[in-house]
Scaffold this motif. Structure first.
Motif, PDB file in Angstrom:
ATOM      1  N   VAL A   1       0.895  -1.162   0.000  1.00  9.38           N
ATOM      2  CA  VAL A   1       0.000   0.000   0.000  1.00  9.38           C
ATOM      3  C   VAL A   1       0.930   1.208   0.000  1.00  9.38           C
ATOM      4  CG1 VAL A   1      -1.911   1.154   1.188  1.00  9.38           C
ATOM      5  CG2 VAL A   1      -1.691  -1.331   1.314  1.00  9.38           C
ATOM      6  N   ARG A   2       1.402   1.582  -1.189  1.00 10.06           N
ATOM      7  CA  ARG A   2       2.586   2.426  -1.322  1.00 10.06           C
ATOM      8  C   ARG A   2       2.282   3.917  -1.430  1.00 10.06           C
ATOM      9  NH1 ARG A   2       7.310   0.402  -5.323  1.00 10.06           N
ATOM     10  NH2 ARG A   2       7.090  -1.400  -3.933  1.00 10.06           N
ATOM     11  N   GLU A   3       1.034   4.310  -1.415  1.00 12.50           N
ATOM     12  CA  GLU A   3       0.686   5.687  -1.756  1.00 12.50           C
ATOM     13  C   GLU A   3       1.399   6.726  -0.899  1.00 12.50           C
ATOM     14  OE1 GLU A   3      -2.725   3.332  -3.520  1.00 12.50           O
ATOM     15  OE2 GLU A   3      -1.361   3.173  -1.803  1.00 12.50           O
ATOM     16  N   ALA A   4       1.556   6.477   0.415  1.00 20.62           N
ATOM     17  CA  ALA A   4       2.208   7.480   1.265  1.00 20.62           C
ATOM     18  C   ALA A   4       3.639   7.753   0.819  1.00 20.62           C
ATOM     19  CB  ALA A   4       2.179   7.032   2.729  1.00 20.62           C
ATOM     20  N   ARG A   5       4.283   6.754   0.230  1.00 15.99           N
ATOM     21  CA  ARG A   5       5.640   6.949  -0.287  1.00 15.99           C
ATOM     22  C   ARG A   5       5.636   7.797  -1.545  1.00 15.99           C
ATOM     23  NH1 ARG A   5       7.823   0.841  -0.453  1.00 15.99           N
ATOM     24  NH2 ARG A   5       9.388   1.805  -1.828  1.00 15.99           N
ATOM     25  N   LEU A   6       4.460   7.984  -2.144  1.00 16.15           N
ATOM     26  CA  LEU A   6       4.321   8.802  -3.351  1.00 16.15           C
ATOM     27  C   LEU A   6       3.590  10.111  -3.056  1.00 16.15           C
ATOM     28  CD1 LEU A   6       3.288   5.975  -5.845  1.00 16.15           C
ATOM     29  CD2 LEU A   6       5.574   6.909  -5.428  1.00 16.15           C
ATOM     30  N   ALA A   7       3.483  10.454  -1.777  1.00 15.39           N
ATOM     31  CA  ALA A   7       2.836  11.700  -1.350  1.00 15.39           C
ATOM     32  C   ALA A   7       1.363  11.742  -1.727  1.00 15.39           C
ATOM     33  CB  ALA A   7       3.577  12.920  -1.916  1.00 15.39           C
ATOM     34  N   ILE A   8       0.702  10.584  -1.693  1.00 11.24           N
ATOM     35  CA  ILE A   8      -0.714  10.475  -2.033  1.00 11.24           C
ATOM     36  C   ILE A   8      -1.434   9.775  -0.881  1.00 11.24           C
ATOM     37  CG2 ILE A   8      -2.372   9.369  -3.616  1.00 11.24           C
ATOM     38  CD1 ILE A   8      -0.248   9.539  -5.810  1.00 11.24           C
ATOM     39  N   VAL A   9      -2.647  10.197  -0.579  1.00 10.48           N
ATOM     40  CA  VAL A   9      -3.522   9.446   0.302  1.00 10.48           C
ATOM     41  C   VAL A   9      -4.267   8.432  -0.560  1.00 10.48           C
ATOM     42  CG1 VAL A   9      -5.499   9.532   1.877  1.00 10.48           C
ATOM     43  CG2 VAL A   9      -3.824  11.396   1.875  1.00 10.48           C
ATOM     44  N   ALA A  10      -4.139   7.146  -0.265  1.00  6.93           N
ATOM     45  CA  ALA A  10      -4.822   6.114  -1.054  1.00  6.93           C
ATOM     46  C   ALA A  10      -6.316   6.430  -1.080  1.00  6.93           C
ATOM     47  CB  ALA A  10      -4.577   4.738  -0.452  1.00  6.93           C
ATOM     48  N   ASP A  11      -6.900   6.500  -2.278  1.00  5.27           N
ATOM     49  CA  ASP A  11      -8.251   7.068  -2.355  1.00  5.27           C
ATOM     50  C   ASP A  11      -9.268   6.255  -3.147  1.00  5.27           C
ATOM     51  OD1 ASP A  11      -7.280   7.534  -4.903  1.00  5.27           O
ATOM     52  OD2 ASP A  11      -7.398   9.719  -4.806  1.00  5.27           O
ATOM     53  N   VAL A  12      -8.945   5.005  -3.506  1.00  4.69           N
ATOM     54  CA  VAL A  12      -9.938   4.251  -4.275  1.00  4.69           C
ATOM     55  C   VAL A  12     -10.363   2.941  -3.612  1.00  4.69           C
ATOM     56  CG1 VAL A  12      -9.468   5.313  -6.515  1.00  4.69           C
ATOM     57  CG2 VAL A  12      -8.150   3.323  -5.822  1.00  4.69           C
ATOM     58  N   GLY A  13     -10.110   2.805  -2.292  1.00  9.79           N
ATOM     59  CA  GLY A  13     -10.751   1.705  -1.600  1.00  9.79           C
ATOM     60  C   GLY A  13      -9.942   0.888  -0.629  1.00  9.79           C
ATOM     61  N   SER A  14      -8.623   0.860  -0.741  1.00  3.59           N
ATOM     62  CA  SER A  14      -7.864  -0.032   0.138  1.00  3.59           C
ATOM     63  C   SER A  14      -7.976   0.391   1.604  1.00  3.59           C
ATOM     64  CB  SER A  14      -6.396  -0.115  -0.285  1.00  3.59           C
ATOM     65  OG  SER A  14      -5.782   1.156  -0.255  1.00  3.59           O
ATOM     66  N   LEU A  15      -7.941   1.684   1.885  1.00  2.00           N
ATOM     67  CA  LEU A  15      -8.024   2.134   3.272  1.00  2.00           C
ATOM     68  C   LEU A  15      -9.371   1.777   3.888  1.00  2.00           C
ATOM     69  CD1 LEU A  15      -6.325   5.653   3.210  1.00  2.00           C
ATOM     70  CD2 LEU A  15      -5.288   3.395   3.515  1.00  2.00           C
ATOM     71  N   GLN A  16     -10.397   1.725   3.056  1.00  4.55           N
ATOM     72  CA  GLN A  16     -11.734   1.415   3.554  1.00  4.55           C
ATOM     73  C   GLN A  16     -11.972  -0.095   3.652  1.00  4.55           C
ATOM     74  OE1 GLN A  16     -11.132   3.739   1.049  1.00  4.55           O
ATOM     75  NE2 GLN A  16     -11.340   5.443   2.473  1.00  4.55           N
ATOM     76  N   ARG A  17     -11.601  -0.844   2.614  1.00 11.31           N
ATOM     77  CA  ARG A  17     -11.954  -2.274   2.577  1.00 11.31           C
ATOM     78  C   ARG A  17     -10.979  -3.146   3.349  1.00 11.31           C
ATOM     79  NH1 ARG A  17     -13.634  -0.554  -2.755  1.00 11.31           N
ATOM     80  NH2 ARG A  17     -15.917  -0.670  -2.799  1.00 11.31           N
ATOM     81  N   LEU A  18      -9.719  -2.767   3.438  1.00  8.42           N
ATOM     82  CA  LEU A  18      -8.749  -3.634   4.106  1.00  8.42           C
ATOM     83  C   LEU A  18      -8.979  -3.717   5.603  1.00  8.42           C
ATOM     84  CD1 LEU A  18      -5.343  -2.954   2.314  1.00  8.42           C
ATOM     85  CD2 LEU A  18      -6.837  -4.952   2.108  1.00  8.42           C
ATOM     86  N   ARG A  19      -9.645  -2.733   6.172  1.00  5.71           N
ATOM     87  CA  ARG A  19      -9.890  -2.782   7.616  1.00  5.71           C
ATOM     88  C   ARG A  19     -10.629  -4.069   7.999  1.00  5.71           C
ATOM     89  NH1 ARG A  19     -11.739   1.978   8.250  1.00  5.71           N
ATOM     90  NH2 ARG A  19      -9.953   2.876   9.305  1.00  5.71           N
ATOM     91  N   GLY A  20     -11.599  -4.451   7.202  1.00  8.86           N
ATOM     92  CA  GLY A  20     -12.361  -5.661   7.491  1.00  8.86           C
ATOM     93  C   GLY A  20     -11.665  -6.935   7.057  1.00  8.86           C
ATOM     94  N   ILE A  21     -10.577  -6.811   6.325  1.00  9.42           N
ATOM     95  CA  ILE A  21      -9.851  -7.984   5.820  1.00  9.42           C
ATOM     96  C   ILE A  21      -8.646  -8.299   6.690  1.00  9.42           C
ATOM     97  CG2 ILE A  21      -8.531  -8.900   3.860  1.00  9.42           C
ATOM     98  CD1 ILE A  21     -10.322  -7.105   2.051  1.00  9.42           C
ATOM     99  N   ILE A  22      -7.838  -7.285   7.020  1.00 11.22           N
ATOM    100  CA  ILE A  22      -6.588  -7.540   7.752  1.00 11.22           C
ATOM    101  C   ILE A  22      -6.587  -6.918   9.142  1.00 11.22           C
ATOM    102  CG2 ILE A  22      -5.285  -7.728   5.612  1.00 11.22           C
ATOM    103  CD1 ILE A  22      -4.113  -4.961   6.130  1.00 11.22           C
ATOM    104  N   GLY A  23      -7.602  -6.128   9.481  1.00 11.20           N
ATOM    105  CA  GLY A  23      -7.653  -5.532  10.809  1.00 11.20           C
ATOM    106  C   GLY A  23      -6.969  -4.179  10.870  1.00 11.20           C
ATOM    107  N   GLU A  24      -7.304  -3.452  11.912  1.00 14.47           N
ATOM    108  CA  GLU A  24      -6.861  -2.061  12.051  1.00 14.47           C
ATOM    109  C   GLU A  24      -5.347  -1.930  12.166  1.00 14.47           C
ATOM    110  OE1 GLU A  24      -7.965   1.998  12.231  1.00 14.47           O
ATOM    111  OE2 GLU A  24      -9.300   0.263  12.054  1.00 14.47           O
ATOM    112  N   GLY A  25      -4.731  -2.758  13.015  1.00 12.32           N
ATOM    113  CA  GLY A  25      -3.302  -2.611  13.245  1.00 12.32           C
ATOM    114  C   GLY A  25      -2.472  -2.868  12.004  1.00 12.32           C
TER     115      GLY A  25
END
Length: 288
Positions: free
Chosen positions: A159-183
């Protein structure tokens, strides 16, 4: 059930960024990311065609399950930043004064890209992502919208967006919470680190790992065949129920991040990230 007849528009249309084929298993379609671009990068054609492909598969009664994979050695190396966002550097750069129209246009672009990924999540046909090689940025957004993720031993995720000065904005931040957990999500999103298939399995990002791409595809097709053998009404209903709460929460998060990025995406750090990519060096970010 008769074998899948490749007569629907998903199979007959000529795509630029995808191929859509029948599988030997009845009822199973195989969607391949094919670029164009290095490592199946996600350029303009990808974002335009993604919702069309999955709308066509959704409407095709002969399709009961979908295997989503990447052609060649990698699933996807992510967003083609230069092609998709390059034009915004000038529109929102130094000397610009009134920018409401430009930022509204950028908001529309972000929401179109979000809708493309969401078309995978809301497709009534279950989607199994089979990942080999790199799965970076937008690639992780895409597989997070699949119902099941499988990987070969050489797969790597970022999930590399922060290394590119971008906030990930098309779903990983929202959907991964239920897949891999908050931490685990916060670790991956805030560091932008790369993880192996083995680590991805331990945190639940992938359901299972296979020794190579051939074994991975065989397993994905086998699982898709198990799904396709079930009642399509029951399968579609099960997916709809599973999506109910998640997709409502995801939609709210997507609205927030689209507004955030339409306001804050353009920065000196983003210009530095693009320059660093071109010069094959780490970015040096100053928070400007």
């Amino acid at each position: 059930m008769s074998p899948l007849a490749a007569v629907g528009p998903a199979f007959t249309q000529v795509w630029t960024a995808f191929t859509v084929d029948t599988a030997p298993t009845p009822g199973v379609a195989v969607v391949n990311l094919v670029g164009p671009g290095r490592g199946n990068m996600m350029g303009r054609a990808f974002w335009a065609e993604l919702p069309q492909v999955f709308a066509a598969l959704d409407a095709d009664e002969s399709v009961r399950a979908v295997v989503l994979t990447g052609a060649g050695n990698h699933f996807s190396t992510g967003l083609d930043v230069a092609e998709v966002l390059g034009g915004w550097m000038g529109k929102l750069g130094p000397g610009s004064v009134a920018q409401a129209a430009q930022r509204t246009e950028l908001l529309g672009l972000i929401r179109e890209m979000q809708a493309g990924i969401t078309s995978v999540a809301t497709c009534s046909k279950p989607v199994i992502a089979a990942v080999s090689g790199w799965c970076i940025g937008g690639g992780v957004d895409l597989v997070s919208a699949a119902d099941v993720r499988l990987a070969s031993a050489d797969a790597k995720f970022s999930v590399r967006e922060a290394r590119l000065a971008i906030v990930a904005d098309v779903g990983s931040l929202q959907r991964l919470r239920g897949i891999i957990g908050e931490g685990a999500l916060r670790e991956l999103a805030l560091t932008g680190k790369d993880i192996t298939a083995e680590r991805a399995g331990r945190i639940g990002l992938v359901n299972d790992m296979y020794p190579d791409a051939a074994a991975l595809l065989e397993a994905a097709l086998g699982m898709a065949g198990e799904i396709a053998a079930n009642s399509p009404l029951a399968v579609a209903g099960t997916k709809a129920i599973l999506n109910e709460d998640r997709e409502e929460i995801v939609a709210r998060g997507l609205r927030h991040v689209s507004l955030w990025n339409s306001a804050f995406l353009h920065s000196e750090d983003l210009l530095e990230a693009v320059a660093a990519m071109g010069e094959r060096r780490p970015g040096v970010f100053m928070g400007h």
